[in-house]
Write a protein that holds these residues in place. Structure first.
Motif, PDB file in Angstrom:
ATOM      1  N   VAL A  26      43.563  41.455  37.387  1.00  0.00           N
ATOM      2  CA  VAL A  26      42.194  41.482  36.870  1.00  0.00           C
ATOM      3  C   VAL A  26      42.035  42.652  35.893  1.00  0.00           C
ATOM      4  O   VAL A  26      41.411  42.509  34.833  1.00  0.00           O
ATOM      5  N   ILE A  27      42.624  43.780  36.237  1.00  0.00           N
ATOM      6  CA  ILE A  27      42.577  44.950  35.356  1.00  0.00           C
ATOM      7  C   ILE A  27      43.272  44.653  34.034  1.00  0.00           C
ATOM      8  O   ILE A  27      42.769  44.997  32.957  1.00  0.00           O
ATOM      9  N   ILE A  28      44.430  43.999  34.084  1.00  0.00           N
ATOM     10  CA  ILE A  28      45.149  43.655  32.852  1.00  0.00           C
ATOM     11  C   ILE A  28      44.288  42.752  31.969  1.00  0.00           C
ATOM     12  O   ILE A  28      44.153  42.985  30.767  1.00  0.00           O
ATOM     13  N   ALA A  29      43.663  41.732  32.561  1.00  0.00           N
ATOM     14  CA  ALA A  29      42.803  40.829  31.778  1.00  0.00           C
ATOM     15  C   ALA A  29      41.647  41.601  31.138  1.00  0.00           C
ATOM     16  O   ALA A  29      41.316  41.377  29.970  1.00  0.00           O
ATOM     17  N   ALA A  30      41.059  42.521  31.884  1.00  0.00           N
ATOM     18  CA  ALA A  30      39.947  43.322  31.346  1.00  0.00           C
ATOM     19  C   ALA A  30      40.418  44.218  30.207  1.00  0.00           C
ATOM     20  O   ALA A  30      39.727  44.360  29.185  1.00  0.00           O
ATOM     21  N   ARG A  31      41.583  44.825  30.352  1.00  0.00           N
ATOM     22  CA  ARG A  31      42.109  45.700  29.300  1.00  0.00           C
ATOM     23  C   ARG A  31      42.471  44.907  28.042  1.00  0.00           C
ATOM     24  O   ARG A  31      42.290  45.376  26.922  1.00  0.00           O
ATOM     25  N   VAL A  32      42.998  43.699  28.236  1.00  0.00           N
ATOM     26  CA  VAL A  32      43.306  42.834  27.093  1.00  0.00           C
ATOM     27  C   VAL A  32      42.004  42.463  26.375  1.00  0.00           C
ATOM     28  O   VAL A  32      41.937  42.489  25.147  1.00  0.00           O
ATOM     29  N   ALA A  33      40.964  42.137  27.121  1.00  0.00           N
ATOM     30  CA  ALA A  33      39.661  41.829  26.517  1.00  0.00           C
ATOM     31  C   ALA A  33      39.143  43.019  25.727  1.00  0.00           C
ATOM     32  O   ALA A  33      38.540  42.843  24.659  1.00  0.00           O
ATOM     33  N   ASP A  34      39.370  44.232  26.220  1.00  0.00           N
ATOM     34  CA  ASP A  34      38.945  45.442  25.505  1.00  0.00           C
ATOM     35  C   ASP A  34      39.599  45.548  24.131  1.00  0.00           C
ATOM     36  O   ASP A  34      39.036  46.137  23.217  1.00  0.00           O
ATOM     37  N   LYS A  35      40.801  45.005  23.978  1.00  0.00           N
ATOM     38  CA  LYS A  35      41.533  45.074  22.709  1.00  0.00           C
ATOM     39  C   LYS A  35      41.140  43.966  21.735  1.00  0.00           C
ATOM     40  O   LYS A  35      41.483  44.024  20.555  1.00  0.00           O
ATOM     41  N   ALA A  36      40.443  42.944  22.210  1.00  0.00           N
ATOM     42  CA  ALA A  36      40.032  41.835  21.349  1.00  0.00           C
ATOM     43  C   ALA A  36      38.850  42.243  20.482  1.00  0.00           C
ATOM     44  O   ALA A  36      38.052  43.105  20.856  1.00  0.00           O
ATOM     45  N   ASP A  37      38.745  41.618  19.323  1.00  0.00           N
ATOM     46  CA  ASP A  37      37.580  41.783  18.464  1.00  0.00           C
ATOM     47  C   ASP A  37      36.530  40.763  18.893  1.00  0.00           C
ATOM     48  O   ASP A  37      36.836  39.787  19.590  1.00  0.00           O
ATOM     49  N   GLY A  38      35.300  40.950  18.445  1.00  0.00           N
ATOM     50  CA  GLY A  38      34.253  39.975  18.729  1.00  0.00           C
ATOM     51  C   GLY A  38      34.639  38.605  18.203  1.00  0.00           C
ATOM     52  O   GLY A  38      35.081  38.474  17.067  1.00  0.00           O
ATOM     53  N   GLY A  39      34.505  37.584  19.030  1.00  0.00           N
ATOM     54  CA  GLY A  39      34.873  36.229  18.635  1.00  0.00           C
ATOM     55  C   GLY A  39      36.350  35.921  18.783  1.00  0.00           C
ATOM     56  O   GLY A  39      36.802  34.855  18.371  1.00  0.00           O
ATOM     57  N   GLU A  40      37.110  36.832  19.381  1.00  0.00           N
ATOM     58  CA  GLU A  40      38.562  36.660  19.503  1.00  0.00           C
ATOM     59  C   GLU A  40      38.957  36.455  20.965  1.00  0.00           C
ATOM     60  O   GLU A  40      38.380  37.037  21.862  1.00  0.00           O
ATOM     61  N   ILE A  41      39.964  35.610  21.164  1.00  0.00           N
ATOM     62  CA  ILE A  41      40.560  35.402  22.478  1.00  0.00           C
ATOM     63  C   ILE A  41      41.989  35.922  22.411  1.00  0.00           C
ATOM     64  O   ILE A  41      42.766  35.485  21.561  1.00  0.00           O
ATOM     65  N   LEU A  42      42.323  36.863  23.292  1.00  0.00           N
ATOM     66  CA  LEU A  42      43.695  37.359  23.406  1.00  0.00           C
ATOM     67  C   LEU A  42      44.247  36.955  24.766  1.00  0.00           C
ATOM     68  O   LEU A  42      43.542  37.048  25.779  1.00  0.00           O
ATOM     69  N   VAL A  43      45.485  36.506  24.778  1.00  0.00           N
ATOM     70  CA  VAL A  43      46.159  36.159  26.026  1.00  0.00           C
ATOM     71  C   VAL A  43      47.451  36.957  26.127  1.00  0.00           C
ATOM     72  O   VAL A  43      48.062  37.309  25.118  1.00  0.00           O
ATOM     73  N   THR A  44      47.868  37.248  27.345  1.00  0.00           N
ATOM     74  CA  THR A  44      49.138  37.943  27.544  1.00  0.00           C
ATOM     75  C   THR A  44      50.288  36.990  27.261  1.00  0.00           C
ATOM     76  O   THR A  44      50.122  35.768  27.220  1.00  0.00           O
ATOM     77  N   SER A  45      51.472  37.557  27.078  1.00  0.00           N
ATOM     78  CA  SER A  45      52.656  36.735  26.798  1.00  0.00           C
ATOM     79  C   SER A  45      52.929  35.764  27.943  1.00  0.00           C
ATOM     80  O   SER A  45      53.419  34.660  27.711  1.00  0.00           O
ATOM     81  N   LEU A  46      52.590  36.144  29.176  1.00  0.00           N
ATOM     82  CA  LEU A  46      52.776  35.245  30.323  1.00  0.00           C
ATOM     83  C   LEU A  46      51.929  33.986  30.154  1.00  0.00           C
ATOM     84  O   LEU A  46      52.420  32.866  30.337  1.00  0.00           O
ATOM     85  N   VAL A  47      50.675  34.142  29.804  1.00  0.00           N
ATOM     86  CA  VAL A  47      49.790  32.994  29.595  1.00  0.00           C
ATOM     87  C   VAL A  47      50.291  32.151  28.432  1.00  0.00           C
ATOM     88  O   VAL A  47      50.304  30.916  28.506  1.00  0.00           O
ATOM     89  N   CYS A  48      50.743  32.792  27.380  1.00  0.00           N
ATOM     90  CA  CYS A  48      51.287  32.079  26.223  1.00  0.00           C
ATOM     91  C   CYS A  48      52.476  31.212  26.646  1.00  0.00           C
ATOM     92  O   CYS A  48      52.557  30.041  26.284  1.00  0.00           O
ATOM     93  N   GLU A  49      53.381  31.778  27.422  1.00  0.00           N
ATOM     94  CA  GLU A  49      54.554  31.028  27.896  1.00  0.00           C
ATOM     95  C   GLU A  49      54.146  29.850  28.784  1.00  0.00           C
ATOM     96  O   GLU A  49      54.708  28.766  28.686  1.00  0.00           O
ATOM     97  N   LEU A  50      53.168  30.068  29.660  1.00  0.00           N
ATOM     98  CA  LEU A  50      52.718  29.006  30.559  1.00  0.00           C
ATOM     99  C   LEU A  50      52.055  27.854  29.809  1.00  0.00           C
ATOM    100  O   LEU A  50      52.145  26.704  30.233  1.00  0.00           O
ATOM    101  N   ALA A  51      51.384  28.139  28.704  1.00  0.00           N
ATOM    102  CA  ALA A  51      50.627  27.121  27.979  1.00  0.00           C
ATOM    103  C   ALA A  51      51.330  26.590  26.737  1.00  0.00           C
ATOM    104  O   ALA A  51      50.815  25.668  26.097  1.00  0.00           O
ATOM    105  N   LYS A  52      52.487  27.125  26.384  1.00  0.00           N
ATOM    106  CA  LYS A  52      53.162  26.737  25.139  1.00  0.00           C
ATOM    107  C   LYS A  52      53.455  25.249  25.038  1.00  0.00           C
ATOM    108  O   LYS A  52      53.398  24.684  23.960  1.00  0.00           O
ATOM    109  N   GLY A  53      53.763  24.597  26.119  1.00  0.00           N
ATOM    110  CA  GLY A  53      54.122  23.176  26.078  1.00  0.00           C
ATOM    111  C   GLY A  53      52.945  22.257  25.824  1.00  0.00           C
ATOM    112  O   GLY A  53      53.120  21.072  25.595  1.00  0.00           O
ATOM    113  N   ARG A  54      51.745  22.782  25.859  1.00  0.00           N
ATOM    114  CA  ARG A  54      50.553  21.965  25.645  1.00  0.00           C
ATOM    115  C   ARG A  54      50.170  21.994  24.174  1.00  0.00           C
ATOM    116  O   ARG A  54      50.118  23.033  23.554  1.00  0.00           O
TER     117      ARG A  54
END
Length: 84
Positions: A26-54
């Motif tokens: 939960v802390i990692i997700a919150a810290r990643v959100a802190d790095k996003a700009d307004g209107g931006e969605i950032l995902v960790t590399s783990l999420v990217c790997e899990l969703a790449k096939g879609r």
């Protein structure tokens, strides 16, 4: 206009009796959100790997962000279009 910043990470969270979530992931997700700009969605590399096939998600290039209390984390922006 409201511009929301979103950070997404995957991992097990600990839930309290009143429904609050906490823990490292939960802390990692919150810290990643802190790095996003307004209107931006950032995902960790783990999420990217899990969703790449879609086909419904398009991810930007890998970016290294330094997260407070966590260290460096590879993130990707999600390219999306406003449905309105």
């Amino acid at each position: 206009a409201v511009h929301v910043r979103i950070g997404i990470h995957s991992g097990e969270a600990i839930a309290t009796a009143d429904g609050d979530l906490f823990g490292r992931h939960v802390i990692i997700a919150a810290r990643v959100a802190d790095k996003a700009d307004g209107g931006e969605i950032l995902v960790t590399s783990l999420v990217c790997e899990l969703a790449k096939g879609r086909d419904e998600f398009i991810f930007g290039p890998a970016l290294v962000k330094s997260l407070k209390g966590i260290g460096d984390q590879v993130v990707h922006d999600v390219e999306w279009a406003d449905a309105t």
